[in-house]
Design a protein around this motif. Structure first.
Motif, mmCIF file in Angstrom:
data_model
loop_
_atom_site.group_PDB
_atom_site.id
_atom_site.type_symbol
_atom_site.label_atom_id
_atom_site.label_comp_id
_atom_site.label_asym_id
_atom_site.label_seq_id
_atom_site.Cartn_x
_atom_site.Cartn_y
_atom_site.Cartn_z
ATOM 1 N N ASP A 131 39.698 51.920 49.529
ATOM 2 C CA ASP A 131 39.396 52.298 48.144
ATOM 3 C C ASP A 131 38.391 51.320 47.539
ATOM 4 N N LEU A 132 38.578 50.043 47.877
ATOM 5 C CA LEU A 132 37.656 49.021 47.385
ATOM 6 C C LEU A 132 36.255 49.281 47.920
ATOM 7 N N GLN A 133 36.193 49.622 49.198
ATOM 8 C CA GLN A 133 34.901 49.932 49.803
ATOM 9 C C GLN A 133 34.276 51.161 49.138
ATOM 10 N N GLY A 134 35.131 52.112 48.786
ATOM 11 C CA GLY A 134 34.629 53.295 48.093
ATOM 12 C C GLY A 134 33.999 52.938 46.751
ATOM 13 N N GLN A 135 34.651 52.050 46.004
ATOM 14 C CA GLN A 135 34.086 51.623 44.718
ATOM 15 C C GLN A 135 32.791 50.828 44.929
ATOM 16 N N GLU A 152 32.708 51.522 34.588
ATOM 17 C CA GLU A 152 33.970 52.149 34.984
ATOM 18 C C GLU A 152 34.322 51.810 36.428
ATOM 19 N N ALA A 153 33.336 51.907 37.329
ATOM 20 C CA ALA A 153 33.589 51.606 38.743
ATOM 21 C C ALA A 153 33.921 50.132 38.933
ATOM 22 N N ALA A 154 33.241 49.258 38.190
ATOM 23 C CA ALA A 154 33.498 47.820 38.306
ATOM 24 C C ALA A 154 34.914 47.490 37.826
ATOM 25 N N GLU A 155 35.352 48.166 36.765
ATOM 26 C CA GLU A 155 36.716 47.931 36.267
ATOM 27 C C GLU A 155 37.751 48.408 37.277
ATOM 28 N N GLU A 156 37.506 49.575 37.865
ATOM 29 C CA GLU A 156 38.426 50.086 38.886
ATOM 30 C C GLU A 156 38.438 49.182 40.105
ATOM 31 N N LEU A 213 41.609 47.092 41.865
ATOM 32 C CA LEU A 213 41.931 47.186 43.294
ATOM 33 C C LEU A 213 41.925 45.808 43.952
ATOM 34 N N ALA A 214 40.945 44.987 43.599
ATOM 35 C CA ALA A 214 40.808 43.682 44.247
ATOM 36 C C ALA A 214 42.023 42.793 44.016
ATOM 37 N N VAL A 215 42.663 42.966 42.877
ATOM 38 C CA VAL A 215 43.839 42.143 42.556
ATOM 39 C C VAL A 215 44.962 42.357 43.565
ATOM 40 N N SER A 216 45.031 43.560 44.108
ATOM 41 C CA SER A 216 46.133 43.877 45.023
ATOM 42 C C SER A 216 45.823 43.533 46.477
ATOM 43 N N VAL A 217 44.682 42.917 46.740
ATOM 44 C CA VAL A 217 44.315 42.517 48.100
ATOM 45 C C VAL A 217 44.499 41.009 48.237
ATOM 46 N N PRO A 218 45.211 40.541 49.260
ATOM 47 C CA PRO A 218 45.385 39.098 49.452
ATOM 48 C C PRO A 218 44.048 38.367 49.511
ATOM 49 N N ASP A 219 44.050 37.135 49.030
ATOM 50 C CA ASP A 219 42.805 36.378 48.920
ATOM 51 C C ASP A 219 42.079 36.227 50.250
#
Length: 259
Positions: free
Chosen positions: A26-30, A179-183, A187-193
């Motif tokens: 999903d992150l890659q999609g954004q 909008e895409a940057a906010e989404e 998403l990035a928050v839920s991915v481990p560092d």
């Protein structure tokens, strides 16, 4: 593949929950959406049209300056010619008055005055011819200047029209980008560092950092994974982060992987 071969799966001991790995897609999609929006903003047709019109306007303005300078020069030349004609005509009038007044009685002086009147008449004719030539040149330059000014105004109007279209497109693109940057941020928050850092590194290197494994094919490089690598992938724990053996992107397993 000959030559370089990306690191093998077992060389990357990184683990992350399968759901976090799926978020990478999903992150890659954004990120793909953001890249497309940025590309669209850079390549709007209006930008090319406006650039061409501005170049045309620059050329016309240069011509306008040349013509305006010529008109000004010819205007000064005409005023000078007018003054010279009037000066000679004034002298002719003065001599005619002397001749007609009877003040000149000496035959020699009278002959001299008559010769001067003839010379002044020729001089006036020459000056008026030159004056007419200047007037015609001035009229031609003023006509051409008027055409250039009209063309320049037309180009300016076209630039304004296309600028309105461009600005409207920019506003739409910028809104979608926000909008895409906010989404993406959510998403990035839920991915481990550590996984996110790997993804960002690969995205910088290859343009995309993660790809799904679907129907035994990596959707990043579009190459089918060979049987040996597929068997190796099938033995890996669900939480192990895999890399495509062909393109090195993070390879995310899905229900359609074909394992």
């Amino acid at each position: 593949m000959d030559g370089f071969r990306p690191p093998r799966l077992q060389e990357l001991p990184l683990n992350a929950d399968p759901s976090a790995q799926l978020v990478l897609l999903d992150l890659q999609g954004q990120d793909a959406t953001l890249a497309q929006l940025a590309h669209r903003r850079r390549t709007l047709p209006e930008l090319t049209v406006i650039a061409e019109l501005e170049q045309r306007a620059h050329e016309l303005d240069s011509r306008r300056i040349e013509l305006q300078t010529r008109v000004d020069d010819l205007g000064r030349e005409q005023r000078k010619a007018d003054a010279e004609v009037e000066l000679v005509k004034t002298r002719r009038t003065r001599d005619e008055e002397r001749l007609n007044s009877g003040q000149v009685s000496n035959p020699k002086d009278l002959e001299s005055l008559q010769h001067e009147l003839v010379a002044l008449e020729r001089r006036i004719g020459t000056l008026e011819d030159a004056e007419l030539e200047v007037m015609e040149s001035l009229e031609s330059a003023e006509t051409e200047l008027a055409v250039v000014l009209e063309d320049l105004a037309g180009v300016a109007a076209e630039i304004t029209t296309h600028a309105v279209t461009r600005d409207a497109a920019f506003a739409d693109i910028d809104a979608r980008t926000t909008e895409a940057a906010e989404e993406r941020a959510v998403l990035a928050v839920s991915v481990p560092d550590d996984l996110l850092a790997l993804y960002e590194k690969l995205r910088t290197q290859y343009g995309t950092g993660a790809a799904a494994l679907r129907a035994r094919r990596c959707e990043g490089c579009r190459l089918e994974i060979n049987g040996a690598d597929l068997r190796e992938i099938a033995t890996k724990p669900d939480d192990e982060v895999l890399r495509c053996p062909e393109c090195s992107r993070v390879l995310v397993r899905t229900a359609e992987s074909g394992l």
